[in-house]
Motif scaffolding. Sequence first.
Motif, mmCIF file in Angstrom:
data_model
loop_
_atom_site.group_PDB
_atom_site.id
_atom_site.type_symbol
_atom_site.label_atom_id
_atom_site.label_comp_id
_atom_site.label_asym_id
_atom_site.label_seq_id
_atom_site.Cartn_x
_atom_site.Cartn_y
_atom_site.Cartn_z
ATOM 1 N N SER A 142 0.841 -1.199 0.000
ATOM 2 C CA SER A 142 0.000 0.000 0.000
ATOM 3 C C SER A 142 0.878 1.251 0.000
ATOM 4 O O SER A 142 2.007 1.233 0.496
ATOM 5 C CB SER A 142 -0.921 0.010 1.222
ATOM 6 O OG SER A 142 -0.154 0.217 2.389
ATOM 7 N N LYS A 143 0.347 2.312 -0.541
ATOM 8 C CA LYS A 143 1.069 3.592 -0.568
ATOM 9 C C LYS A 143 1.415 4.056 0.846
ATOM 10 O O LYS A 143 2.439 4.679 1.066
ATOM 11 C CB LYS A 143 0.238 4.673 -1.261
ATOM 12 C CG LYS A 143 0.073 4.467 -2.735
ATOM 13 C CD LYS A 143 -0.764 5.588 -3.332
ATOM 14 C CE LYS A 143 -0.979 5.365 -4.792
ATOM 15 N NZ LYS A 143 -1.740 6.459 -5.409
ATOM 16 N N GLU A 144 0.537 3.743 1.805
ATOM 17 C CA GLU A 144 0.760 4.171 3.179
ATOM 18 C C GLU A 144 2.037 3.566 3.760
ATOM 19 O O GLU A 144 2.703 4.180 4.583
ATOM 20 C CB GLU A 144 -0.441 3.802 4.064
ATOM 21 C CG GLU A 144 -1.693 4.612 3.780
ATOM 22 C CD GLU A 144 -2.375 4.261 2.453
ATOM 23 O OE1 GLU A 144 -2.360 3.072 2.053
ATOM 24 O OE2 GLU A 144 -2.911 5.178 1.812
ATOM 25 N N LYS A 145 2.377 2.361 3.348
ATOM 26 C CA LYS A 145 3.576 1.695 3.875
ATOM 27 C C LYS A 145 4.858 2.402 3.442
ATOM 28 O O LYS A 145 5.860 2.370 4.159
ATOM 29 C CB LYS A 145 3.621 0.236 3.430
ATOM 30 C CG LYS A 145 4.861 -0.482 3.933
ATOM 31 C CD LYS A 145 4.856 -1.954 3.614
ATOM 32 C CE LYS A 145 6.157 -2.589 4.002
ATOM 33 N NZ LYS A 145 6.158 -3.347 5.193
ATOM 34 N N ARG A 147 4.902 5.798 1.999
ATOM 35 C CA ARG A 147 4.808 7.263 1.962
ATOM 36 C C ARG A 147 5.814 7.887 2.929
ATOM 37 O O ARG A 147 5.943 7.473 4.073
ATOM 38 C CB ARG A 147 3.395 7.721 2.306
ATOM 39 C CG ARG A 147 3.223 9.241 2.159
ATOM 40 C CD ARG A 147 1.788 9.686 2.357
ATOM 41 N NE ARG A 147 1.007 9.251 1.212
ATOM 42 C CZ ARG A 147 -0.121 8.569 1.295
ATOM 43 N NH1 ARG A 147 -0.611 8.224 2.467
ATOM 44 N NH2 ARG A 147 -0.766 8.214 0.214
#
Length: 186
Positions: A142-145, A147
């Motif tokens: 995921s992008k959150e991991k 960012r």
Amino acid sequence: MIEQKAACPGCGRPNSAELCGDCLQWQKQVGFVLENRGLFYYDAGFRQWIEGYKFTGDYRLRGAFTAELNQALKNYRDYLICPMPLSKERFATRGFNQVSGCLELTKPAYHFLLERKELAPQSGKTRAERLKMEQPFTLKVSKEKIRNQRVLLVDDVYTTGRTLVHGAELLYQNGVETVKTLTFAR
């Protein structure tokens, strides 16, 4: 080993202490320059190692330069370490990822952040064909991991830089703060 002070600060090309022509071209084309560190010269000895390890499949050779790799990785303690992925087809044929095989013997953890699409292998392509290659990667996490993270992409050989630039482009597009690269040979 390659003396870093006498290597291109972009691609790690030996005996080029300033940005080389290739890196200036990458900067113009994609808007950034990789900061690659190449550990060894791609010479006859390295070619013999990679043929035995990667192409013949002698997995025992993966530990040939663990000490040097561990030493180099100390410079990236606050980075997510990401081996460049193989396509599923290439992995099935070879039975292992040559980069993660070497990284398994080092102290830092690593993460597969990218996934490779099914494309023809780079080793059979000309320089011009490699440079025109389409984006071969998708994000595996995921992008959150990732960012605002720092990522170190690790690959076996820096040839044209196209594969590493593709990986860096995708990571930057998904919010990574910094991407640097480390290759076993240049």
